[in-house]
Design an enzyme around this catalytic site. Structure first.
Site, PDB file in Angstrom:
ATOM      1  N   GLU A  27       0.877  -1.163   0.000  1.00 52.75           N
ATOM      2  CA  GLU A  27       0.000   0.000   0.000  1.00 52.75           C
ATOM      3  C   GLU A  27       0.912   1.211   0.000  1.00 52.75           C
ATOM      4  O   GLU A  27       1.477   1.583   1.027  1.00 52.75           O
ATOM      5  CB  GLU A  27      -0.899  -0.029   1.240  1.00 52.75           C
ATOM      6  N   CYS A  54      -1.725   8.776   1.925  1.00 50.02           N
ATOM      7  CA  CYS A  54      -1.336   8.132   0.662  1.00 50.02           C
ATOM      8  C   CYS A  54      -2.145   8.637  -0.533  1.00 50.02           C
ATOM      9  O   CYS A  54      -1.640   8.725  -1.641  1.00 50.02           O
ATOM     10  CB  CYS A  54      -1.483   6.614   0.770  1.00 50.02           C
TER      11      CYS A  54
END
Length: 258
Positions: A207, A241
């Site tokens: 991720e 992110c």
């Protein structure tokens, strides 16, 4: 380190983690532990990242509580075998998908959401019936210390272990063969994790952060869109992110959006 992981593998192979009852009890124990340590978790996030208690609860602690509640609610259904069609060549047989845990899972988490991105994946791994090794970031040292105390107090090392340290600890952990690695962090370190995992054909979930354009066309509600872009970029000081990285706007709404 290796001896701890070996003990975790033995514990997993004993079958202790497989039952529905065990998994639910452990998830509830985790929720109870977080509740007990909540004030210390919020204080640690303030010290490491300067987050207010409200932002820490909203972006980290509450999300983990929700993960646990969701897992407890749906776990029995997730564990049920799924009937699937049987091919003609196997006429007379019955086919099903039987879900099984992988074994011992390594979770490597980053500094920007040091609680949520450590404990969120932990919830999933526990619900699936695995044993887990946690490696939080050394850049959020206070939160990592609170996590270690919380995990050590509530769970046996044979079930959930936690390792603190920097690059040397990461390197040693990646030499060990796990059954799955869940890594959140930069693309640069992600490549290192992927290379190490490939040597033992270990499956990996990466991720990673990256470039996140936000596209605004002429049909958008501009005032609402602007608020959402700023919120997404400002929350956690932009260290998310999927925080909007740059905006591509239609010329018809460009000035109004600005």
């Amino acid at each position: 380190m290796i001896s701890t992981i070996n003990k975790q593998r033995e514990y997993f192979l004993s079958g202790e983690t497989l039952s529905y009852g065990f998994r639910v009890r452990q998830l509830k124990a985790l929720r109870s532990a977080i509740n007990k340590y909540e004030a210390r978790i919020l204080a640690a996030l303030k010290k490491d990242l300067g987050k207010s208690a409200f932002e820490s609860y909203a972006t980290e602690v509450s999300m983990v509580y929700n993960e646990i509640a969701h897992a407890v609610k749906h776990l029995k259904g997730w564990m049920k075998d799924q009937r699937v069609p049987t091919t003609f060549t196997s006429f007379g047989a019955r086919s099903r998908i039987h879900h099984q845990p992988l074994g011992v899972i390594l979770i490597m988490s980053p500094w920007n959401y040091p609680f949520q991105l450590t404990v969120g994946p932990l919830v999933a791994a526990m619900a699936a019936g695995n044993c887990v090794a946690l490696k939080p970031s050394r850049y959020s040292a206070t939160t990592s210390q609170v996590l270690e105390e919380m995990i050590t107090e509530r769970f046996s090392k044979e079930y959930i272990s936690l390792f603190q340290g920097g690059r040397d600890v990461n390197t040693e952990l990646l030499k060990i063969s796990f059954d799955h690695i869940f890594f959140t962090g930069s693309a640069r370190v992600g490549k290192i994790v992927m290379e190490a995992a490939a040597k033992s054909l270990t499956p990996v979930s990466l991720e990673l952060g990256g470039k996140c354009p936000c596209i605004v066309d002429k049909t958008a509600e501009i005032k609402k869109t602007a608020k959402r872009i700023i919120w997404g970029k400002a929350i956690n000081a932009g260290q998310t992110c999927v925080a909007p990285d740059y905006v591509l706007a239609s010329s018809a709404v460009r000035e109004e959006l600005i």
